[in-house]
Design a protein around this motif. Structure first.
Motif, short mmCIF file in Angstrom:
data_model
loop_
_atom_site.label_atom_id
_atom_site.label_comp_id
_atom_site.label_asym_id
_atom_site.label_seq_id
_atom_site.Cartn_x
_atom_site.Cartn_y
_atom_site.Cartn_z
N MET A 154 58.36 29.43 33.01
CA MET A 154 57.53 28.26 33.24
C MET A 154 58.03 27.03 32.47
SD MET A 154 55.09 26.99 34.95
CE MET A 154 54.48 28.51 35.67
N ASP A 155 58.78 27.27 31.41
CA ASP A 155 59.32 26.14 30.63
C ASP A 155 60.25 25.28 31.48
OD1 ASP A 155 57.96 26.84 28.34
OD2 ASP A 155 59.60 28.04 27.52
N ILE A 156 60.98 25.91 32.40
CA ILE A 156 61.89 25.16 33.27
C ILE A 156 61.09 24.24 34.19
CG2 ILE A 156 63.64 25.35 35.07
CD1 ILE A 156 64.45 28.02 33.91
N VAL A 157 59.99 24.77 34.73
CA VAL A 157 59.13 23.97 35.61
C VAL A 157 58.52 22.81 34.84
CG1 VAL A 157 57.09 24.00 37.08
CG2 VAL A 157 58.63 25.98 37.03
N LEU A 158 57.99 23.11 33.65
CA LEU A 158 57.37 22.06 32.85
C LEU A 158 58.39 21.02 32.41
CD1 LEU A 158 54.93 24.18 30.65
CD2 LEU A 158 54.33 22.53 32.43
N LEU A 159 59.59 21.47 32.09
CA LEU A 159 60.64 20.53 31.70
C LEU A 159 60.93 19.56 32.84
CD1 LEU A 159 62.82 19.56 29.73
CD2 LEU A 159 64.36 21.30 30.68
N ALA A 160 61.02 20.08 34.06
CA ALA A 160 61.27 19.23 35.23
C ALA A 160 60.13 18.25 35.44
CB ALA A 160 61.47 20.09 36.48
N VAL A 161 58.89 18.73 35.29
CA VAL A 161 57.71 17.86 35.48
C VAL A 161 57.69 16.77 34.41
CG1 VAL A 161 55.19 17.78 35.37
CG2 VAL A 161 56.33 19.63 36.61
N PHE A 162 57.98 17.14 33.17
CA PHE A 162 57.98 16.16 32.08
C PHE A 162 59.08 15.12 32.27
CE2 PHE A 162 56.07 19.43 28.92
CZ PHE A 162 54.81 19.23 29.48
N VAL A 163 60.25 15.57 32.73
CA VAL A 163 61.36 14.64 32.95
C VAL A 163 61.01 13.65 34.06
CG1 VAL A 163 63.71 14.46 33.86
CG2 VAL A 163 63.19 16.12 32.07
N ALA A 205 56.57 6.78 23.95
CA ALA A 205 56.45 8.08 23.30
C ALA A 205 56.47 9.20 24.34
CB ALA A 205 55.17 8.15 22.47
N PHE A 206 56.08 8.86 25.59
CA PHE A 206 56.05 9.86 26.66
C PHE A 206 57.42 10.07 27.31
CE2 PHE A 206 51.49 8.99 26.44
CZ PHE A 206 50.96 10.26 26.61
N VAL A 207 58.45 9.35 26.86
CA VAL A 207 59.79 9.58 27.40
C VAL A 207 60.62 10.42 26.44
CG1 VAL A 207 59.68 7.38 28.62
CG2 VAL A 207 60.88 7.51 26.44
N GLY A 208 60.05 10.79 25.31
CA GLY A 208 60.83 11.54 24.33
C GLY A 208 60.00 12.49 23.50
N VAL A 209 59.41 11.97 22.44
CA VAL A 209 58.82 12.83 21.42
C VAL A 209 57.60 13.62 21.93
CG1 VAL A 209 57.38 10.96 20.49
CG2 VAL A 209 57.98 12.91 19.05
N ILE A 210 56.74 13.01 22.74
CA ILE A 210 55.52 13.72 23.17
C ILE A 210 55.84 14.90 24.09
CG2 ILE A 210 53.42 13.51 24.55
CD1 ILE A 210 52.88 10.85 23.22
N PRO A 211 56.58 14.72 25.19
CA PRO A 211 56.88 15.90 26.02
C PRO A 211 57.74 16.93 25.30
CG PRO A 211 58.07 13.96 26.80
CD PRO A 211 57.08 13.48 25.80
N ALA A 212 58.67 16.47 24.44
CA ALA A 212 59.52 17.41 23.72
C ALA A 212 58.70 18.24 22.74
CB ALA A 212 60.63 16.66 22.98
N ALA A 265 51.36 16.06 25.77
CA ALA A 265 52.54 16.24 26.61
C ALA A 265 52.16 16.49 28.06
CB ALA A 265 53.40 17.39 26.09
N LEU A 266 51.05 17.18 28.28
CA LEU A 266 50.62 17.50 29.64
C LEU A 266 50.20 16.27 30.42
CD1 LEU A 266 48.59 20.76 28.85
CD2 LEU A 266 50.93 20.57 29.71
N LEU A 267 49.99 15.16 29.72
CA LEU A 267 49.63 13.91 30.38
C LEU A 267 50.86 13.12 30.84
CD1 LEU A 267 46.76 12.57 28.08
CD2 LEU A 267 46.53 13.63 30.34
#
Length: 263
Positions: A142-151, A211-218, A233-235
């Motif tokens: 699921m980390d791969i899916v979340l990573l794609a969504v966050f990106v 902050a949502f392009v780096g530190v928060i989703p990471a 991060a989920l936002l």
């Protein structure tokens, strides 16, 4: 389907142009990699003088930087409109764009597509992978899916803010000075927001949400519980959609207001 075909035609034309001047193409890639490398070196130098930064270790901050590079590389590839005001407003090329059936923003983006910038995303992914192992972080599918969504969400944050900045050109004759300032502000997003005072943290989280392009989703993958970053991060995709929608609305309003180069 029409937009996909149009995109493919622009990519083919880009490739033909670049292959004519191959050395320029490789120099551009090399210069971009050197720029990213220098930013990484700066982070490493900082940690030669301190064991942690706001409670974040060196590997964690480098991990954040790796994530930061991924959406920024994608954004730079497809939203490279830094010179919009000079080229399309001052020189009048917007008049040409408006005579075509496809959406005007899509046309502008296609004319400025910059595939070499994707190298930065690849390097960022490698940095994240290395730090992931060094930090011993658990890995789930699921980390791969979340990573794609966050990106995607982070790319939309970039796209929304810079589309809005470009749209200011429809209202003002000299908006270009804002872009370098915004570029400097966005770099704050690759560092832990808890090292800033409350006012800056608020601005970087909700007004100019870099902050949502780096530190928060990471932080979601780092499981950082401080200041509820991992929950925020989920936002990321929501914030991305909101800001891109606002940027697009401002752009569309600006286009309606535009009266041509001779006006």
């Amino acid at each position: 389907m029409l937009y996909a075909q149009l995109f493919w035609e622009y990519i083919k034309n880009y490739a033909k142009t670049r292959l004519t001047y191959r050395m320029d193409f490789w120099i551009e890639i090399l210069s971009d990699m050197m720029f990213q490398f220098m930013n990484l070196i700066f982070i490493l130098i900082v940690f030669r003088h301190t064991p942690s930064l706001g409670g974040w270790s060196e590997a964690e901050v480098v991990f954040v930087y790796g994530f930061f590079m991924i959406p920024y590389g994608i954004f730079s590839t497809f939203f490279s409109i830094w010179n919009f005001s000079e080229r399309y407003i001052v020189k009048g090329e917007m008049d040409r764009i408006l005579t075509r059936p496809a959406h005007n923003l899509f046309q502008v983006l296609l004319e400025n597509v910059d595939p070499p910038s994707l190298i930065g995303s690849v390097v960022g992914a490698i940095i994240m992978f290395v730090c992931w192992g060094e930090l011993g972080l658990p890995f789930h599918v699921m980390d791969i899916v979340l990573l794609a969504v966050f990106v995607i969400g982070a790319v939309l944050v970039y796209a929304g803010i810079y589309t809005a900045l470009s749209a200011i050109s429809f209202y003002s004759d000299a908006p270009t000075g804002i872009v370098p300032l915004m570029y400097n502000i966005q770099n704050y997003g690759r560092y832990p927001v808890n090292i800033y005072n409350k006012m800056i943290r608020f601005v970087l989280t909700w007004l100019l949400p870099f902050a949502f392009v780096g530190v928060i989703p990471a932080s979601y993958f780092l499981e950082k519980k401080a200041d509820d970053l991992s929950q925020l991060a989920l936002l990321t995709p929501v914030v991305g959609l909101v800001f891109f929608t606002l940027g697009l609305l401002l752009w569309n309003h600006g286009v309606k207001r535009y009266r041509g180069a001779g006006s």
